[in-house]
Motif scaffolding. Structure first.
Motif, PDB file in Angstrom:
ATOM      1  N   HIS A   5      68.203  50.768  43.124  1.00  0.00           N
ATOM      2  CA  HIS A   5      69.185  51.390  44.029  1.00  0.00           C
ATOM      3  C   HIS A   5      68.123  52.715  44.855  1.00  0.00           C
ATOM      4  CE1 HIS A   5      69.422  55.033  41.644  1.00  0.00           C
ATOM      5  NE2 HIS A   5      68.265  54.710  41.312  1.00  0.00           N
ATOM      6  N   SER A  12      74.588  51.012  46.416  1.00  0.00           N
ATOM      7  CA  SER A  12      74.336  50.786  44.799  1.00  0.00           C
ATOM      8  C   SER A  12      75.179  51.727  43.815  1.00  0.00           C
ATOM      9  CB  SER A  12      72.907  52.070  45.010  1.00  0.00           C
ATOM     10  OG  SER A  12      72.370  50.957  46.425  1.00  0.00           O
ATOM     11  N   HIS A  38      61.603  49.076  50.536  1.00  0.00           N
ATOM     12  CA  HIS A  38      62.388  48.012  50.203  1.00  0.00           C
ATOM     13  C   HIS A  38      61.727  46.909  51.267  1.00  0.00           C
ATOM     14  CE1 HIS A  38      63.311  50.656  53.717  1.00  0.00           C
ATOM     15  NE2 HIS A  38      64.303  49.699  53.671  1.00  0.00           N
ATOM     16  N   VAL A  52      69.235  46.542  48.885  1.00  0.00           N
ATOM     17  CA  VAL A  52      69.898  47.623  47.761  1.00  0.00           C
ATOM     18  C   VAL A  52      71.394  47.113  47.802  1.00  0.00           C
ATOM     19  CG1 VAL A  52      67.414  48.889  47.421  1.00  0.00           C
ATOM     20  CG2 VAL A  52      69.271  50.018  48.747  1.00  0.00           C
TER      21      VAL A  52
END
Length: 205
Positions: A5, A12, A38, A52
């Motif tokens: 997250h 998230s 990410h 996320v």
């Protein structure tokens, strides 16, 4: 159970919030989005879209925040949060689609401009935000929750970006029913707040 997250991501937050409301223990793994964590090869092996949140339930990978809500409710057998009757399931799905559509392209996009410097047309996305907030306020005029007589994943899917809409210069003051609905969600046992950012209208509050 792990949840990849970012604390400023509303997507998230909705996943984290639902885990908490269900009383689930989850390890939060924060990704440094600013430095591209990410998009790193090891993370892309887990989630090819490089987004996320991502839920890792002992090797079962569930990307997408709304999918995570459905997965967790189904796994826990919580038909109170995710109805199985045709009308109830359809009512929830309607709002999950709105969360991925009008909410994402309205209040969420407006907030992306101020929090992350996204290059959207601020006036356009703020206008979209008010359009969906008017609908939301009308829908909540005669009931406490969006899809049923009790809270469901529909409410959780919309909460985060609506609650932080002022950060994107979207004023919630005209929407009394929406404000009351936000308070009802925040009063639920296990509620965890979405990290606030002092930008937009929120900077003055």
């Amino acid at each position: 159970m792990k949840l990849y997250h970012h604390p400023l991501s509303g997507h998230s937050h909705r996943a984290q919030l639902f885990c908490s409301l269900l009383g689930l223990e989850v390890d939060l793994v924060e990704l440094d989005l600013a430095n591209g964590a990410h998009k790193a090869p090891d993370y892309l092996q887990l989630n090819r879209l490089g987004q996320v949140p991502l839920l890792d339930d002992d090797g079962t990978l569930v990307p997408d925040s709304n999918a995570i809500l459905v997965y967790l409710a189904k796994k826990a057998g919580r038909t109170d949060w995710l109805p199985e009757d045709p009308a109830g399931a359809a009512a929830v799905q309607r709002w999950l689609s709105i969360a991925a559509g009008q909410i994402a392209f309205g209040p969420a996009a407006a907030r992306l401009v101020t929090v992350f410097g996204a290059r959207f047309d601020a006036e356009e996305v703020i206008s979209r935000a008010h359009a969906i907030l008017k609908v939301l306020d009308s829908e909540l005029q005669d009931r406490d929750w969006l899809a049923a007589s009790r809270p469901t994943v529909a409410d959780i899917a919309l909460y985060s970006y609506v609650a932080r809409a002022p950060e994107g210069n979207v004023d919630l003051a005209p929407y009394g029913h929406v404000l009351a609905w936000l308070e009802r969600i925040e009063a639920l046992p296990g509620f965890v707040p979405f990290q606030a950012t002092p930008v937009g209208l929120a900077a003055a509050s």
